[in-house]
Design an enzyme around this catalytic site. Structure first.
Site, mmCIF file in Angstrom:
data_model
loop_
_atom_site.group_PDB
_atom_site.id
_atom_site.type_symbol
_atom_site.label_atom_id
_atom_site.label_comp_id
_atom_site.label_asym_id
_atom_site.label_seq_id
_atom_site.Cartn_x
_atom_site.Cartn_y
_atom_site.Cartn_z
ATOM 1 N N GLY A 290 0.833 -1.157 -0.154
ATOM 2 C CA GLY A 290 0.026 0.003 -0.130
ATOM 3 C C GLY A 290 0.831 1.191 -0.062
ATOM 4 O O GLY A 290 2.103 1.181 -0.250
ATOM 5 N N ASP A 291 0.276 2.380 0.272
ATOM 6 C CA ASP A 291 0.930 3.784 -0.056
ATOM 7 C C ASP A 291 1.868 3.794 1.151
ATOM 8 O O ASP A 291 2.859 4.356 1.018
ATOM 9 C CB ASP A 291 0.006 4.709 0.083
ATOM 10 N N GLU B 214 -29.102 1.070 4.481
ATOM 11 C CA GLU B 214 -30.168 2.446 4.833
ATOM 12 C C GLU B 214 -29.040 3.746 5.181
ATOM 13 O O GLU B 214 -29.400 4.655 4.947
ATOM 14 C CB GLU B 214 -31.097 1.933 6.049
ATOM 15 N N ARG C 70 -9.681 -9.549 4.615
ATOM 16 C CA ARG C 70 -8.431 -9.712 4.194
ATOM 17 C C ARG C 70 -8.127 -11.201 3.467
ATOM 18 O O ARG C 70 -7.269 -11.187 2.615
ATOM 19 C CB ARG C 70 -6.967 -8.981 4.896
ATOM 20 N N ASP D 289 -7.828 -1.576 0.618
ATOM 21 C CA ASP D 289 -8.341 -0.428 0.862
ATOM 22 C C ASP D 289 -8.771 0.733 -0.237
ATOM 23 O O ASP D 289 -9.669 1.578 -0.236
ATOM 24 C CB ASP D 289 -7.536 0.581 1.874
ATOM 25 N N MET E 206 -13.553 -2.656 7.093
ATOM 26 C CA MET E 206 -11.998 -2.126 6.898
ATOM 27 C C MET E 206 -11.951 -1.026 6.062
ATOM 28 O O MET E 206 -12.935 -0.768 5.269
ATOM 29 C CB MET E 206 -11.069 -3.020 6.583
ATOM 30 N N HIS F 173 -35.594 -3.888 8.825
ATOM 31 C CA HIS F 173 -34.066 -3.885 9.424
ATOM 32 C C HIS F 173 -33.755 -2.419 9.029
ATOM 33 O O HIS F 173 -34.369 -1.813 8.213
ATOM 34 C CB HIS F 173 -33.285 -4.941 8.668
ATOM 35 N N HIS G 87 -10.462 -8.916 10.138
ATOM 36 C CA HIS G 87 -9.579 -9.549 8.943
ATOM 37 C C HIS G 87 -10.047 -10.389 8.382
ATOM 38 O O HIS G 87 -9.259 -10.853 7.343
ATOM 39 C CB HIS G 87 -8.404 -9.924 9.999
HETATM 40 P P1 ADP Z 1 0.534 -0.545 3.530
HETATM 41 O O1 ADP Z 1 1.760 -0.432 2.614
HETATM 42 O O2 ADP Z 1 -0.527 -1.435 3.447
HETATM 43 O O3 ADP Z 1 -0.021 1.107 3.481
HETATM 44 P P2 ADP Z 1 1.888 0.563 6.142
HETATM 45 O O4 ADP Z 1 1.396 1.870 6.042
HETATM 46 O O5 ADP Z 1 1.773 -0.398 7.594
HETATM 47 O O6 ADP Z 1 0.992 -0.510 5.112
HETATM 48 O O7 ADP Z 1 3.438 0.641 5.540
HETATM 49 C C1 ADP Z 1 3.993 -0.739 5.429
HETATM 50 C C2 ADP Z 1 5.650 -0.524 5.903
HETATM 51 O O8 ADP Z 1 5.959 0.463 5.011
HETATM 52 C C3 ADP Z 1 5.694 -0.023 7.374
HETATM 53 O O9 ADP Z 1 5.752 -1.025 8.307
HETATM 54 C C4 ADP Z 1 7.035 0.711 7.176
HETATM 55 O O10 ADP Z 1 8.057 -0.441 7.212
HETATM 56 C C5 ADP Z 1 7.176 0.931 5.615
HETATM 57 N N1 ADP Z 1 6.735 2.476 5.579
HETATM 58 C C6 ADP Z 1 5.589 3.271 5.885
HETATM 59 N N2 ADP Z 1 5.617 4.577 5.747
HETATM 60 C C7 ADP Z 1 7.114 4.845 5.563
HETATM 61 C C8 ADP Z 1 7.870 5.986 5.522
HETATM 62 N N3 ADP Z 1 7.296 7.163 5.580
HETATM 63 N N4 ADP Z 1 9.081 5.768 5.351
HETATM 64 C C9 ADP Z 1 9.820 4.565 5.295
HETATM 65 N N5 ADP Z 1 9.046 3.620 5.423
HETATM 66 C C10 ADP Z 1 7.829 3.499 5.542
HETATM 67 O O1 F6P Z 2 -4.483 -1.656 4.764
HETATM 68 C C1 F6P Z 2 -5.275 -2.876 5.012
HETATM 69 C C2 F6P Z 2 -5.879 -3.182 6.437
HETATM 70 O O2 F6P Z 2 -6.582 -4.001 6.523
HETATM 71 C C3 F6P Z 2 -6.599 -1.799 6.695
HETATM 72 O O3 F6P Z 2 -7.980 -1.800 6.202
HETATM 73 C C4 F6P Z 2 -6.762 -1.790 8.290
HETATM 74 O O4 F6P Z 2 -6.838 -0.399 8.919
HETATM 75 C C5 F6P Z 2 -5.613 -2.392 8.532
HETATM 76 O O5 F6P Z 2 -4.829 -2.932 7.430
HETATM 77 C C6 F6P Z 2 -5.251 -3.496 9.731
HETATM 78 O O6 F6P Z 2 -4.023 -3.893 10.074
HETATM 79 P P1 F6P Z 2 -3.597 -4.845 10.998
HETATM 80 O O7 F6P Z 2 -3.525 -6.143 10.177
HETATM 81 O O8 F6P Z 2 -2.288 -4.527 11.468
HETATM 82 O O9 F6P Z 2 -4.785 -4.968 12.273
#
Ligand code: ADP
Ligand code: F6P
Length: 330
Positions: free
Chosen positions: A108-109, A193, A259, A133, A175, A222, A256
């Site tokens: 993800g981001d 609703e 997922r 997401d 989620m 409902h 979860h």
């Molecule tokens: P997702 O990729 O699903 O959005 P996370 O936000 O938890 O999940 O990010 C996954 C991993 O990416 C983090 O545990 C971290 O290791 C790395 N990461 C996230 N943000 C940063 C950041 N700003 N700089 C460096 N690494 C990051």
């Molecule tokens: O990014 C995927 C996601 O399932 C989100 O929807 C939720 O907020 C988060 O990860 C949950 O993370 P964890 O598995 O660490 O509880």
């Protein structure tokens, strides 16, 4: 780097929350890379495994029987060390030492933000959007979303059966972290609703209470409220709504289970194409890119530009969802 500099070894990892279809993406990366003459290395447990040098050589057979499996065969993790400059430098040094000239990050981001840091330190990276997401701004599609919304939709149908039988109100939390895409899609698909999403909710619970009472007067058996995780507090909300309406109200947090599961056809196909595309981007000599699906095409963006983009829920879609749920704007 220039287009004529050949990448011989590509590493691939999955990071952040797992998403159905990640295995299809790994499979595509590995097989496309092998077919183009590269050595492929799987990196276990995301950035954590990278920093602990948990690498495996991957051949075509290592991704057999994986396209239909949920989760990620490479495992995933959230890694605090990767957020530090020291951790990022160490990751680049480890990749260099292991001969990894290109790194494909499926996540993800947050994972892309990590990849951006590695790119800034000179590693050739390409991101592939994997997240249930749908909250990555540069792309209209993220791997895992389709499976997750279908899983949630089926679960909500089941809750609706019991909710109708007991003439109750049900708050079902889905989620999505800070984004309301899963909630909006389920809200439409399940004919909810009320749909509460962080991008639009005004936190006026009285409006929900009034809506429930009016619906009950109209004979509805409902009242399904889809609540996004970004708003949360479904259990306490249920107690307040029951007290205010006198109608039995229950909260269900899907969690979860959204997922997991075998990826849908859509997730398998998007993941396969995006995974292969990521390898092609690297081998074209383009680096520090993010693969995306935009306006019906597979494309790639500069990772810095991609992370600077903004995305929001369509006002039109939200209004349609509200009007179909019977909440006519007065
Ligand atoms: P997702 O990729 O699903 O959005 P996370 O936000 O938890 O999940 O990010 C996954 C991993 O990416 C983090 O545990 C971290 O290791 C790395 N990461 C996230 N943000 C940063 C950041 N700003 N700089 C460096 N690494 C990051
Ligand atoms: O990014 C995927 C996601 O399932 C989100 O929807 C939720 O907020 C988060 O990860 C949950 O993370 P964890 O598995 O660490 O509880």
């Amino acid at each position: 780097m220039s287009a004529d500099k050949k990448i011989n070894t590509i590493g691939v990892l999955t990071s952040g929350g797992d998403a159905p279809g990640m295995n299809a993406a790994i499979r595509a990366v590995v097989r496309r890379g092998l077919s183009r003459g590269c050595r492929m290395k799987g990196i276990l447990k995301g950035y954590d495994g990278l920093l602990n040098e948990e690498f495996i050589d991957m051949e075509a057979k290592d991704v057999s029987d994986t396209i239909e499996r949920g989760g990620t065969i490479l495992y995933t993790a959230r890694c605090a060390e990767m957020r530090t400059e020291e951790g990022q430098k160490k990751a680049v040094e480890i990749c260099k030492r292991h001969g990894i000239e290109g790194l494909i990050v499926i996540g993800g981001d947050g994972s892309f933000a990590g990849a951006q840091k590695l790119a800034n330190l000179g590693l050739n990276v390409v991101g592939v959007p994997g997240s249930i997401d749908l909250d990555i701004a540069c792309t209209d599609y993220t791997i895992g979303f389709d499976t997750a919304v279908n899983t949630a939709m089926e679960a909500i149908d089941k809750v609706r059966d019991t909710s109708t039988s007991h003439e109750r109100c049900s708050i079902i939390e889905v989620m999505g972290r800070g984004a309301g895409y899963i909630a909006l899609w389920c809200g439409i698909a399940n004919g909810a609703e009320d749909i509460l999403i962080p991008e639009k909710y005004d936190y006026d619970e009285q409006k929900i209470v009034n809506n429930i009472i009016e619906n009950r007067k109209r004979g509805k058996k409902h009242h399904i409220i889809i609540n996004a995780e970004g708003i949360g507090h479904s259990t306490s909300m249920a107690k307040r709504i029951e007290a205010a309406t006198g109608i039995g109200t229950r909260a269900t947090i899907l969690g979860h289970m959204q997922r997991g599961g075998s990826p849908t056809c859509k997730d398998r196909v998007y993941a396969s194409i995006m995974g292969a595309y990521a390898v092609d981007v690297l081998l074209e000599g383009k680096t520090n890119r993010v693969v995306a699906y935009k306006n019906g095409e597979y494309v790639d963006f500069d990772i810095n530009e991609a992370l600077a983009m903004q995305k929001s829920i369509s006002e039109y879609q939200y209004q349609v969802a509200r009007s179909l749920s019977g909440q006519y704007e007065k």
